[in-house]
Motif scaffolding. Structure first.
Motif, mmCIF file in Angstrom:
data_model
loop_
_atom_site.group_PDB
_atom_site.id
_atom_site.type_symbol
_atom_site.label_atom_id
_atom_site.label_comp_id
_atom_site.label_asym_id
_atom_site.label_seq_id
_atom_site.Cartn_x
_atom_site.Cartn_y
_atom_site.Cartn_z
ATOM 1 N N THR A 58 0.813 -1.142 0.153
ATOM 2 C CA THR A 58 -0.022 0.003 0.248
ATOM 3 C C THR A 58 0.983 1.159 -0.006
ATOM 4 O O THR A 58 1.881 1.306 0.714
ATOM 5 N N PRO A 70 -1.069 8.293 0.178
ATOM 6 C CA PRO A 70 -1.087 9.441 -0.780
ATOM 7 C C PRO A 70 -0.245 10.562 -0.545
ATOM 8 O O PRO A 70 -0.115 10.741 0.644
ATOM 9 N N LEU A 106 -15.093 5.112 -4.167
ATOM 10 C CA LEU A 106 -15.358 5.392 -2.671
ATOM 11 C C LEU A 106 -15.791 6.613 -2.637
ATOM 12 O O LEU A 106 -15.856 7.451 -3.364
ATOM 13 N N ASP A 165 -14.369 9.289 -1.116
ATOM 14 C CA ASP A 165 -13.607 10.375 -1.293
ATOM 15 C C ASP A 165 -13.010 10.208 -2.679
ATOM 16 O O ASP A 165 -12.091 11.135 -2.931
ATOM 17 N N THR A 168 -11.719 7.651 -4.454
ATOM 18 C CA THR A 168 -10.571 6.697 -4.613
ATOM 19 C C THR A 168 -11.345 5.371 -5.561
ATOM 20 O O THR A 168 -12.563 5.083 -5.313
ATOM 21 N N THR A 190 -6.093 -0.378 -6.851
ATOM 22 C CA THR A 190 -6.814 0.734 -6.141
ATOM 23 C C THR A 190 -5.841 2.038 -6.315
ATOM 24 O O THR A 190 -4.790 2.156 -6.143
ATOM 25 N N SER A 200 -7.403 7.967 -0.860
ATOM 26 C CA SER A 200 -7.367 6.991 0.186
ATOM 27 C C SER A 200 -5.952 6.340 0.049
ATOM 28 O O SER A 200 -5.685 5.368 0.946
ATOM 29 N N GLY A 201 -5.175 6.476 -1.121
ATOM 30 C CA GLY A 201 -3.723 5.756 -1.373
ATOM 31 C C GLY A 201 -3.979 4.851 -2.507
ATOM 32 O O GLY A 201 -4.944 4.806 -3.311
#
Length: 216
Positions: free
Chosen positions: A60, A63, A174, A176, A178, A200, A204-205
């Motif tokens: 992961t 951001p 999502l 936000d 994402t 992804t 959110s990253g």
């Protein structure tokens, strides 16, 4: 390998594509293949119940990070899944994140149901400010229990299987902004949940993996 070349060009195109208005289709097409049969057999062989197994995982990326994460293996082979050249990549930019994942020669067994594909890949590019980004997935020569599945190109195409479903080109935005895209997402209620080629990207990253499976 030709599939890997195609995969790389898809990823490069997504990284440089300018932000535009993206409408996410709400259409979900249900498809039932009468020849797909078989019992729900319980916990997938070789996987401990209530656990998640991730293969070909890039990790992961937070951001705002300008780093890049990358994972590639020659092959994976477990009692649950086998595949060739599973890879995943996440790249951070000042204003966006790009991620992609890929594998070939997929053979996945979930609750006694055999899912196979020649290749699968997913890619996403998500701006950090939550504005619309881009997501795409591709899967070739998909079959379930030996029955060929016709892929119609729509988002969230759904195929019924005993006790659950398989979603092709699964896409979600999502709250936000994402983006989440999975080339294939197979679930059998109360038994197992498997995602093939996932990417992804957004506020959110970013993260990407070739295969993620959870059994209950």
């Amino acid at each position: 390998m030709r599939y890997r070349v195609f995969h790389r060009w898809i990823f490069v195109a997504l990284c440089v594509l300018s932000v535009g208005l993206l409408e996410w289709p709400a259409r979900t097409r249900a498809q039932t293949l009468g020849d797909i049969t078989g019992p729900v057999t319980g916990i997938v062989t070789g996987i401990v119940g209530g656990t998640t197994t991730v293969l070909g995982d890039a990790g992961t990326l937070a951001p705002g990070s300008l780093d890049s994460l990358y994972s590639e293996l020659d092959s994976i082979s477990t009692s649950l899944v086998s595949a060739e050249v599973p890879s995943a990549r996440v790249i951070g930019y000042a204003d966006q994140i790009a991620s992609d994942s890929y594998l070939s020669s997929l053979n996945l067994t979930i609750a006694g149901i055999a899912i196979a594909a020649a290749s699968a890949e997913a890619a996403a590019r998500g701006p950090l400010d939550g504005s619309p980004g881009d997501a795409t997935s591709y899967i070739s020569s998909l079959s379930i229990n030996g029955v060929e599945v016709l892929i119609d190109g729509t988002v969230n195409q759904t195929v019924a299987i005993p006790g659950g479903q398989v979603v092709i080109n699964e896409q979600q935005v999502l709250s936000d902004g994402t983006l989440v895209v999975n080339a294939l997402h197979a679930t059998v209620s109360g038994v197992a949940d498997a995602v093939v080629a996932s990417a992804t990207a957004g506020p959110s990253g970013g993260k990407a993996s070739a295969v993620q499976a959870t059994t209950y």
